[in-house]
Design a protein around this motif. Structure first.
Motif, mmCIF file in Angstrom:
data_model
loop_
_atom_site.group_PDB
_atom_site.id
_atom_site.type_symbol
_atom_site.label_atom_id
_atom_site.label_comp_id
_atom_site.label_asym_id
_atom_site.label_seq_id
_atom_site.Cartn_x
_atom_site.Cartn_y
_atom_site.Cartn_z
ATOM 1 N N LEU A 60 -13.896 -7.637 38.562
ATOM 2 C CA LEU A 60 -13.611 -8.161 37.230
ATOM 3 C C LEU A 60 -14.624 -7.639 36.211
ATOM 4 N N THR A 61 -15.878 -7.535 36.634
ATOM 5 C CA THR A 61 -16.917 -7.003 35.751
ATOM 6 C C THR A 61 -16.621 -5.554 35.388
ATOM 7 N N MET A 62 -16.167 -4.783 36.365
ATOM 8 C CA MET A 62 -15.825 -3.383 36.117
ATOM 9 C C MET A 62 -14.636 -3.275 35.158
ATOM 10 N N GLY A 137 -19.140 -16.625 35.011
ATOM 11 C CA GLY A 137 -20.589 -16.509 34.877
ATOM 12 C C GLY A 137 -21.105 -15.161 35.344
ATOM 13 N N HIS A 138 -20.563 -14.648 36.446
ATOM 14 C CA HIS A 138 -20.994 -13.347 36.963
ATOM 15 C C HIS A 138 -20.581 -12.209 36.033
ATOM 16 N N VAL A 139 -19.375 -12.298 35.480
ATOM 17 C CA VAL A 139 -18.948 -11.284 34.509
ATOM 18 C C VAL A 139 -19.858 -11.330 33.288
ATOM 19 N N PHE A 140 -20.150 -12.532 32.818
ATOM 20 C CA PHE A 140 -21.032 -12.737 31.669
ATOM 21 C C PHE A 140 -22.393 -12.087 31.907
ATOM 22 N N TYR A 141 -22.900 -12.239 33.105
ATOM 23 C CA TYR A 141 -24.230 -11.738 33.433
ATOM 24 C C TYR A 141 -24.275 -10.218 33.606
ATOM 25 N N ASN A 142 -23.245 -9.649 34.232
ATOM 26 C CA ASN A 142 -23.376 -8.286 34.751
ATOM 27 C C ASN A 142 -22.592 -7.204 34.029
ATOM 28 N N SER A 187 -21.887 7.253 38.286
ATOM 29 C CA SER A 187 -22.372 6.161 37.438
ATOM 30 C C SER A 187 -21.566 4.884 37.671
ATOM 31 N N ILE A 188 -20.256 5.029 37.871
ATOM 32 C CA ILE A 188 -19.413 3.860 38.142
ATOM 33 C C ILE A 188 -19.820 3.216 39.463
ATOM 34 N N LEU A 189 -20.021 4.043 40.499
ATOM 35 C CA LEU A 189 -20.443 3.517 41.791
ATOM 36 C C LEU A 189 -21.804 2.834 41.700
ATOM 37 N N ARG A 190 -22.710 3.430 40.938
ATOM 38 C CA ARG A 190 -24.040 2.836 40.793
ATOM 39 C C ARG A 190 -23.953 1.483 40.093
ATOM 40 N N ALA A 191 -23.159 1.412 39.011
ATOM 41 C CA ALA A 191 -23.011 0.156 38.287
ATOM 42 C C ALA A 191 -22.309 -0.891 39.143
ATOM 43 N N PHE A 192 -21.284 -0.456 39.901
ATOM 44 C CA PHE A 192 -20.556 -1.388 40.769
ATOM 45 C C PHE A 192 -21.470 -1.921 41.865
ATOM 46 N N PHE A 193 -22.279 -1.031 42.434
ATOM 47 C CA PHE A 193 -23.180 -1.442 43.505
ATOM 48 C C PHE A 193 -24.228 -2.430 42.999
ATOM 49 N N LEU A 194 -24.822 -2.136 41.843
ATOM 50 C CA LEU A 194 -25.808 -3.053 41.280
ATOM 51 C C LEU A 194 -25.176 -4.410 40.964
#
Length: 515
Positions: A60-62, A137-142, A187-194
């Protein structure tokens, strides 16, 4: 000689992780009397739920972050709006959990603005203490991770490549699918992993917004270590958490090509759906953020009031939390500055070798696989000054994010510049100091701002180790909220927002905006 020098510098980040993290963690594990397979069996449902919610939260964050990254990195957006959006979207990531909770309660609580608005339409929905609240909350944070990491990568794509593809007749979707997506995938994989590891090890969001019925591995670790004192079970879950995230990190630490940064940008016209995106982002992300920022001027029901400041002026803060305002400011700045400097030094060295193909990424990201509570507990039995324990803990917590920013900077420096310096006889240290640092100064400053503000907002690890008068801002706010001194906590929360926003505005103002 150069090979020996290079090997010594390469070992610095490795030794730091070993001595600052692995050895204290192992020492704590030893005194917990080993591991327990039964603990894994007893918590199997929590393990499954943790893996599931972290994946769904990251997905959802992605979905929200990628459109934002496109708008920031690839469209002709007003530079003032762009900077405001970048600043506002970055703030949630550095907020302490208790601060974020204030904003959510003022917007989604029983007396929250959204709850009251829904009642006007005959809808009486329970948002807080649900699984949806955890995801929100997780989407809000990340989602700022995707805005920053993917947005910067999108912005740095060579515009000539895009224009050449258009000349050859390629449409927008074909260009994205065959060119941009390939260049953006690391970059997408890095952001998703973090995002995944931050949601996997999430504690305050799950506990505050979801409640105990949505217990995760992190909540279980807290329960075992602080309430039932079953350190063996807690250590078992800590080890499982570390191994699980480390394996994922190693799998995703793919080799990425270093690109020669080109300053020609190909920007698209700002799309109409971008306005819809800004509206949705404002409603879901920025309204709770603004309410939290204004909390010092609001009473429990969200009405404007100055009574909170009267309470703050008349109350004895030292009596309530064991530290004066001067103590809080001094130790917050000292801890955050020291931890950030350590984090930047390690990240700069590790980022260089990682950008040159060394498999060091997964090692530097190990602290992200461990919650701040887990890292802090590793130092409980270590006989060193409390202040040093907190500084080391904060440096490890901020290391993954500062490493991600600085490593991106290293990848933007052409190899030809570094190679030319080496041919001219410059050693590794001289090359870094004289050539790389000036080129990296923007990335270093951004990494420092993130590290500093994350350190200021860190709560759970600090509470685990802190002893009055050594107290930080976030720990004080948490203790005030826990002791029902909400009014004073909200005032401090407003001061914190002013401070953080000022730092991010300075960071954005120092960047040269290119058109």
């Amino acid at each position: 000689m150069r090979k020996v020098e290079s090997k010594i510098y390469e070992l610095i980040p490795i030794f730091y992780i070993i001595f600052a993290l692995i050895i204290p963690f192992s020492f704590n594990l030893y005194f917990s009397n080993g591991l327990s397979l039964q603990a894994l069996i007893d918590n199997l449902s929590k393990i499954k739920f943790t893996i599931y919610q972290a994946f769904l939260s990251s997905l959802l964050t992605m979905l929200l972050g990628l459109p934002g990254a496109y708008l920031v990195g690839r469209t002709k957006i007003n530079p003032v709006i762009k900077r405001i959006f970048k600043v506002m979207s970055s703030i949630p990531f550095v907020l302490p959990g208790i601060t974020m909770a204030i904003g959510f309660f003022l917007t989604f609580g029983k007396s929250g603005i959204y709850t009251r608005l829904l009642r006007l339409f005959g809808l009486d929905l329970q948002i807080l203490y649900t699984f949806s609240a955890i995801l929100l909350g997780h989407v809000f944070y990340n989602f700022p991770l995707f805005i920053r990491i993917v947005g910067d990568a999108w912005e740095n794509i060579d515009g000539y490549i895009i224009e050449a593809a258009k000349i050859d007749g390629a449409g927008k979707w074909e260009i994205f699918k065959k060119i941009e997506l390939h260049l953006l995938m690391p970059s997408i994989l890095r952001a998703f992993f973090l995002t995944y590891i931050y949601t996997f090890t999430s504690f305050s969001v799950v506990l505050i917004l979801g409640g105990i019925k949505y217990s995760t591995i992190e909540v279980a670790i807290y329960m075992y270590s602080r309430i039932t004192f079953d350190f063996k079970a807690a250590s078992t879950l800590m080890v499982f958490q570390l191994l699980f995230i480390s394996i994922i990190g190693y799998v995703l630490s793919i080799k990425r090509e270093t690109y020669e940064k080109n300053y020609h940008k190909h920007l698209e016209r700002f799309p109409k759906w971008g306005y819809v995106f800004f509206v949705v982002s404002t409603l879901l992300i920025f309204v709770p953020l603004i309410y939290s920022a204004l909390s010092g001027f609001l009473d429990y029901y969200g009405r404007f009031s100055l009574k909170n400041f009267e309470f703050f002026k008349n109350e004895n803060l030292e009596y309530l939390v064991g530290a004066t305002v001067k103590d809080i400011i001094f130790y917050t700045i000292l801890i955050s500055t020291s931890a950030s400097v350590i984090s930047l030094v390690i990240s700069t060295i590790a980022g260089y070798y990682s950008s040159r193909g060394k498999k060091i990424t997964y090692l530097i990201l190990i602290p992200a696989a461990m919650s701040s509570v887990t890292i802090a507990f590793s130092y409980v039995l270590i006989n060193i000054p409390t202040l040093l324990k907190i500084i080391l803990t904060h440096s490890l917590i901020t290391l993954p994010i500062s490493f991600g920013i600085i490593e991106s900077g290293w990848r933007s420096i052409p190899n030809s510049i570094i190679d030319a310096a080496r041919v001219d006889g410059a050693g590794r240290f001289k090359t870094i100091v004289k050539i790389a640092i000036p080129l990296l100064k923007g990335f270093l400053f951004t990494a420092f701002i993130y590290s500093f503000t994350i350190s200021v907002g860190e709560t759970s690890g600090t509470l685990t180790l802190a002893e009055p008068p050594i107290m930080t801002f976030s720990a004080v706010v948490f203790r005030l909220m826990s002791s029902r001194n909400t009014e004073i906590a909200m005032v401090l929360n407003t001061f914190y927002f002013i401070f953080v926003v000022s730092l991010f505005l300075i960071n954005e103002a120092t960047k040269k905006e290119e058109f």
